[in-house]
Design an enzyme around this catalytic site. Structure first.
Site, PDB file in Angstrom:
ATOM      1  N   ARG A 163      12.014  13.459  24.531  1.00  0.00           N
ATOM      2  CA  ARG A 163      11.053  12.931  23.558  1.00  0.00           C
ATOM      3  C   ARG A 163      11.078  13.698  22.235  1.00  0.00           C
ATOM      4  NH1 ARG A 163      12.146  10.234  26.732  1.00  0.00           N
ATOM      5  NH2 ARG A 163      10.953   9.201  28.361  1.00  0.00           N
ATOM      6  N   SER A 248       1.177   7.291  25.586  1.00  0.00           N
ATOM      7  CA  SER A 248       1.019   8.589  26.253  1.00  0.00           C
ATOM      8  C   SER A 248       0.776   9.662  25.198  1.00  0.00           C
ATOM      9  CB  SER A 248       2.268   8.927  27.072  1.00  0.00           C
ATOM     10  OG  SER A 248       2.449   8.002  28.116  1.00  0.00           O
ATOM     11  N   GLU A 370       2.510  13.986  22.036  1.00  0.00           N
ATOM     12  CA  GLU A 370       3.666  13.146  21.719  1.00  0.00           C
ATOM     13  C   GLU A 370       3.534  12.487  20.348  1.00  0.00           C
ATOM     14  OE1 GLU A 370       6.141   9.477  23.780  1.00  0.00           O
ATOM     15  OE2 GLU A 370       5.170  10.981  25.034  1.00  0.00           O
TER      16      GLU A 370
END
Length: 378
Positions: A163, A248, A370
């Protein structure tokens, strides 16, 4: 734009104040020219795509927001059985996935339902349900902030990690377009009948009632992924208050073997090999990129943990909210923070800080957000 809207109107979390300026170049050449002009002023600037991965402060942004709205998908020459696409950065990601499924092309079908723009996909190195954009990514066309030049960067030059990418960690500039290579596993039966990539995620295999490693039609797999995401509030839906989020909020932490061993035996963990260092090839005149991009990981990190498990076992359950706050943990998925209708960016940051503090206090693990936080800290 002389009277720009608040960032709450341009982001899926629906928080954020009004920027000083908002510019929306219509095509690739206009985007290059506009970005160079903005950078020449020395003012603060912010890139915004679909707004699904950005949470901006309530007092807005003191500078120029450059909103990426360029569109277009071009098919490039490719070997037999392969499909190559050049996608403009502002193309909505899920619309692109839907296009590939309609044409029977396999490689990104498990990434269905992820909101945001295509240009942001390699920056965040998106992945879901056992599939990663990295496996389909050829490279990007990139406008460099420091030099003002346009470069073609291959996948190996992007410092991709879990990520993250060098583009996210400090390699400033604008992704103009993304090149992808997909498989054409055509079988008789019409649109969407081509076979998917092998299923590599247990929950998805269970939903399809097939063994891991099986292939189904790309259309069937897309429908299954969308259903799974919707059950967690992870598909944008005006009728679902749990979808008013940035997806998320925390990444699954990557920790050392010693930290992983210290957790309770029922804590999920996945063993990882030591990450490869970033490879950033020459972009500058002296043979070195002028920006020192920090590596994805500096040590022998060997395990990935479940952020959802850590949050739940720190005593934070679905629907949890701090007193008087408009932000809450999603009722469907503990990794998501949602706007219950009147949340401020400060509410979101306060709840995220609380969650992170509880997990760190109970397990000694620091969760990392994130989404991109603009004018906010945890």
């Amino acid at each position: 734009m002389t009277d720009p809207p608040a960032l709450s109107a341009l982001t899926t979390m629906r928080v954020g104040g009004t920027p000083e300026r908002l510019l929306e170049p219509a095509d690739r050449d206009a985007l290059v020219a506009t970005a160079r002009e903005v950078w020449s002023t020395g003012d603060e600037w912010l890139l915004l795509g679909g707004g699904s991965n950005t949470i901006a402060a309530d007092d807005g942004f003191e500078g120029t927001v450059l909103r990426i709205v360029t569109r277009g998908v071009e098919r490039l020459a490719a070997e037999k059985g392969r499909i190559r696409l050049r996608v403009q950065a502002g193309e909505p990601w899920d619309a692109l996935v839907a296009l590939t499924v309609r044409n029977g092309w396999a490689g990104i079908e498990a990434l269905s339902g992820i909101p945001g723009s295509t240009g942001a996909a390699p920056v965040q190195n998106i992945g879901a349900y056992g599939q990663e954009i990295e496996s389909a990514l050829i490279g990007v066309e990139f406008l460099d902030y420091l030099t003002g030049e346009v470069y073609t960067l291959a996948r190996a030059e992007l410092g991709l990690g879990y990520r993250t990418s060098a583009l996210k960690r400090g390699m400033a500039g604008v992704v103009l377009s993304v090149d992808l290579e997909l498989a054409d596993h055509s079988v008789p039966g019409g649109v969407g009948a081509s076979l998917s990539a092998p299923i590599a995620y247990a929950q998805l295999a269970d939903a399809l009632a097939v063994p891991l490693g099986s292939r189904v039609s790309v259309d069937e797999l897309r429908r299954a992924v969308l259903a799974l995401r919707a059950s967690k509030g992870m598909v944008l839906d005006p009728a679902d208050p749990d979808s008013v989020s940035a997806g998320s909020f925390f990444t699954n932490p990557i920790v050392s073997e010693n930290v992983a061993r210290a957790l309770p035996s029922d804590a999920p963990r996945w063993s990882l090999g030591p990450p490869e260092p970033d490879t950033i090839l020459s972009l500058g005149p002296e043979g070195v990129h002028p920006l020192d991009v920090p590596p994805f990981a500096a040590g022998p990190y060997e395990a990935k943990l479940s952020a959802a498990w850590l949050i739940e076992n720190a005593g934070i359950r679905s629907g949890f909210a701090l007193p008087g706050s408009g932000a809450a943990i999603s009722s469907k998925h503990t990794l998501a923070i949602v706007n219950r209708g009147a949340a401020t960016a400060a509410d979101v940051a306060q709840l995220a800080s609380f969650v992170r503090g509880r997990v760190q206090a109970d397990f000694g693990v620091v969760l990392h957000p994130e989404p991109v936080l603009v004018g906010l800290t945890l």
